[in-house]
Design a protein around this motif. Sequence first.
Motif, PDB file in Angstrom:
ATOM      1  N   LEU A  74      11.144   3.385  20.949  1.00 28.31           N
ATOM      2  CA  LEU A  74      12.410   2.661  20.988  1.00 28.31           C
ATOM      3  C   LEU A  74      12.311   1.315  20.269  1.00 28.31           C
ATOM      4  O   LEU A  74      13.262   0.881  19.607  1.00 28.31           O
ATOM      5  CB  LEU A  74      12.852   2.446  22.436  1.00 28.31           C
ATOM      6  N   VAL A  75      11.170   0.645  20.404  1.00 29.83           N
ATOM      7  CA  VAL A  75      10.988  -0.646  19.735  1.00 29.83           C
ATOM      8  C   VAL A  75      11.064  -0.466  18.222  1.00 29.83           C
ATOM      9  O   VAL A  75      11.726  -1.245  17.520  1.00 29.83           O
ATOM     10  CB  VAL A  75       9.646  -1.283  20.149  1.00 29.83           C
ATOM     11  N   VAL A  76      10.400   0.555  17.714  1.00 29.02           N
ATOM     12  CA  VAL A  76      10.465   0.819  16.273  1.00 29.02           C
ATOM     13  C   VAL A  76      11.883   1.210  15.872  1.00 29.02           C
ATOM     14  O   VAL A  76      12.411   0.744  14.856  1.00 29.02           O
ATOM     15  CB  VAL A  76       9.460   1.920  15.879  1.00 29.02           C
ATOM     16  N   ARG A  77      12.532   2.059  16.670  1.00 30.72           N
ATOM     17  CA  ARG A  77      13.894   2.513  16.337  1.00 30.72           C
ATOM     18  C   ARG A  77      14.867   1.350  16.213  1.00 30.72           C
ATOM     19  O   ARG A  77      15.740   1.344  15.330  1.00 30.72           O
ATOM     20  CB  ARG A  77      14.390   3.495  17.410  1.00 30.72           C
ATOM     21  N   SER A  78      14.728   0.345  17.080  1.00 33.68           N
ATOM     22  CA  SER A  78      15.631  -0.808  17.025  1.00 33.68           C
ATOM     23  C   SER A  78      15.523  -1.558  15.708  1.00 33.68           C
ATOM     24  O   SER A  78      16.440  -2.290  15.332  1.00 33.68           O
ATOM     25  CB  SER A  78      15.330  -1.766  18.183  1.00 33.68           C
ATOM     26  N   ARG A 316      22.858  -7.833  13.396  1.00 41.36           N
ATOM     27  CA  ARG A 316      22.986  -6.422  13.713  1.00 41.36           C
ATOM     28  C   ARG A 316      23.262  -6.271  15.207  1.00 41.36           C
ATOM     29  O   ARG A 316      23.052  -7.201  15.981  1.00 41.36           O
ATOM     30  CB  ARG A 316      21.697  -5.659  13.354  1.00 41.36           C
ATOM     31  N   THR A 317      23.697  -5.108  15.593  1.00 37.60           N
ATOM     32  CA  THR A 317      23.871  -4.769  17.002  1.00 37.60           C
ATOM     33  C   THR A 317      23.003  -3.563  17.295  1.00 37.60           C
ATOM     34  O   THR A 317      23.079  -2.551  16.603  1.00 37.60           O
ATOM     35  CB  THR A 317      25.340  -4.444  17.326  1.00 37.60           C
ATOM     36  N   THR A 318      22.129  -3.701  18.293  1.00 31.87           N
ATOM     37  CA  THR A 318      21.222  -2.607  18.622  1.00 31.87           C
ATOM     38  C   THR A 318      20.859  -2.670  20.090  1.00 31.87           C
ATOM     39  O   THR A 318      21.114  -3.676  20.776  1.00 31.87           O
ATOM     40  CB  THR A 318      19.949  -2.667  17.743  1.00 31.87           C
ATOM     41  N   LEU A 319      20.259  -1.597  20.574  1.00 39.16           N
ATOM     42  CA  LEU A 319      19.809  -1.509  21.958  1.00 39.16           C
ATOM     43  C   LEU A 319      18.294  -1.699  21.990  1.00 39.16           C
ATOM     44  O   LEU A 319      17.573  -1.148  21.168  1.00 39.16           O
ATOM     45  CB  LEU A 319      20.179  -0.147  22.555  1.00 39.16           C
ATOM     46  N   LEU A 320      17.833  -2.477  22.947  1.00 38.84           N
ATOM     47  CA  LEU A 320      16.421  -2.818  23.039  1.00 38.84           C
ATOM     48  C   LEU A 320      15.746  -2.073  24.180  1.00 38.84           C
ATOM     49  O   LEU A 320      16.332  -1.898  25.257  1.00 38.84           O
ATOM     50  CB  LEU A 320      16.244  -4.323  23.273  1.00 38.84           C
ATOM     51  N   TYR A 357      16.590   2.485  34.020  1.00 37.81           N
ATOM     52  CA  TYR A 357      15.910   2.186  32.755  1.00 37.81           C
ATOM     53  C   TYR A 357      16.939   1.558  31.821  1.00 37.81           C
ATOM     54  O   TYR A 357      17.548   2.217  30.994  1.00 37.81           O
ATOM     55  CB  TYR A 357      15.342   3.475  32.148  1.00 37.81           C
ATOM     56  N   VAL A 358      17.122   0.265  31.990  1.00 41.06           N
ATOM     57  CA  VAL A 358      18.237  -0.450  31.360  1.00 41.06           C
ATOM     58  C   VAL A 358      17.835  -0.990  29.988  1.00 41.06           C
ATOM     59  O   VAL A 358      16.766  -1.585  29.830  1.00 41.06           O
ATOM     60  CB  VAL A 358      18.707  -1.591  32.280  1.00 41.06           C
ATOM     61  N   LEU A 359      18.711  -0.756  28.999  1.00 40.25           N
ATOM     62  CA  LEU A 359      18.490  -1.249  27.644  1.00 40.25           C
ATOM     63  C   LEU A 359      19.437  -2.412  27.363  1.00 40.25           C
ATOM     64  O   LEU A 359      20.659  -2.237  27.366  1.00 40.25           O
ATOM     65  CB  LEU A 359      18.736  -0.139  26.617  1.00 40.25           C
ATOM     66  N   PRO A 360      18.918  -3.620  27.135  1.00 43.56           N
ATOM     67  CA  PRO A 360      19.783  -4.740  26.757  1.00 43.56           C
ATOM     68  C   PRO A 360      20.466  -4.489  25.412  1.00 43.56           C
ATOM     69  O   PRO A 360      19.920  -3.804  24.536  1.00 43.56           O
ATOM     70  CB  PRO A 360      18.813  -5.921  26.669  1.00 43.56           C
ATOM     71  N   ILE A 361      21.647  -5.060  25.254  1.00 42.19           N
ATOM     72  CA  ILE A 361      22.417  -4.937  24.019  1.00 42.19           C
ATOM     73  C   ILE A 361      22.282  -6.241  23.234  1.00 42.19           C
ATOM     74  O   ILE A 361      22.756  -7.291  23.668  1.00 42.19           O
ATOM     75  CB  ILE A 361      23.911  -4.676  24.314  1.00 42.19           C
ATOM     76  N   LEU A 362      21.624  -6.175  22.095  1.00 41.53           N
ATOM     77  CA  LEU A 362      21.517  -7.329  21.200  1.00 41.53           C
ATOM     78  C   LEU A 362      22.668  -7.266  20.203  1.00 41.53           C
ATOM     79  O   LEU A 362      22.831  -6.283  19.489  1.00 41.53           O
ATOM     80  CB  LEU A 362      20.190  -7.316  20.456  1.00 41.53           C
TER      81      LEU A 362
END
Length: 434
Positions: A74-78, A316-320, A357-362
């Motif tokens: 997920l870190v790489v995908r962001s 950009r807008t992405t999920l972390l 398993y919460v993903l913050p929204i950047l």
Amino acid sequence: MAPATRAKAQGAAAGAGAVARAITPALARRLAVAKQRLAGPAAAPTPEGIFDVARDLGCLQLDPIGVVAPSHLLVVRSRVGAYDPAALDRLLWDERRLFEYWAHCASIVLTEDYPIHNLMMRSYGERESPAGARLREWVAANIGLHDSILARLRDEGPLPSQKFEGAGGVGWVSTGWTSGRDVSKMLDYLWLKGAIMVAGRPRAGGQKLWDLAERRLPDWTPRDPLPEGEIVRRAAERSLRALGVARVAQIGQHFIRGRYPGLQGALDDLEAAGRITRVRIAADGAGARPWPGVWYVHTDDLPLLDRIAAGDWAPRTTLLSPFDNLICDRKRTEQLFDFSFRIEIYTPKEKRQYGYYVLPILHGDRLIGRIDPALDRKSGRLTVHAVHAEPGAPDGPEAARAVADAVADLARFLGAREIAYAGPVPEGWRAALR
């Protein structure tokens, strides 16, 4: 006082007495986000692009929780968007430019940084402490298991942990998951000592394959042991460059967390050498008080800071991932982004505030919300149990569309064929999130 010592002291004093450049909190956040490769064009979804991301971050934390996907993926995908995880496997298992070791947690790190990590390998279990003495006594009592693992790896090549059997001795006792797991404990000891390395992770079974480090490390690996001070200076520079702007404590919490003996002295050396410089963070406006503490920026990043200040900023807008490098220091995240984040995996369901398993929204330079997703691999459905917006988060159609696109991007990466919103969604985002 010797001339070199006097020059160092004078340089540090000059740095401390100089008027530090003032930057706004927004500029500090943007520099941090940019240095984390979360602004501007995404990196190429290729082995080279992924390696560049890993080099800028310093490490990718490993975590096995698969409710969405393993954290490092997920870190790489962001940062690169949709990519084939085989590209990361190639860097790890074929080219071996990356390997698994302990950074701030179990992580993927760079082989070129081997001298930094070698300090822990040299010192693990050697500290004069009750815990160190207990570990040394246990290893001595289980030297048969220790030698058997190394001999079998030398003779048979990469093996999973299940192939090893205990050779008597004293069982390991603890209050954690390793209690009674002598093989796992010994493998962990040999790994942290640098004697063995992870040689692969077959996806079918998921068990790590182990091999001798001397056989896994590429010939070009820098192996000369460096003095402790030089290692700390190198690690501090890598930490600061990944953070963008940081205080001493934040530098010490990042990358090889807690392994920076004499950190302030190392920073004084770097400042005297012109490698890092001080800044003040203060809001615009008369009478604005600067944030407390001494803040540093790497000198090489000053041109980037100037460009961002001049408006060269592509948000950009992405999920972390909940373990993302941008937010792994919770205190820093609260100070820099005014965003309180805690992982609720081990919190009873009825007591969770946001989800499992919460993903913050950047969104640009702000963390504007969080989602609680879960992937059903059998049905191909990504279920979003809840979407939460932060107080003051933008609620217009542009932000709503950006959040919806970020969720869709995640679904594509996961191979999900359907997105189902099964819980609360902020009113201003509702039309886009359906």
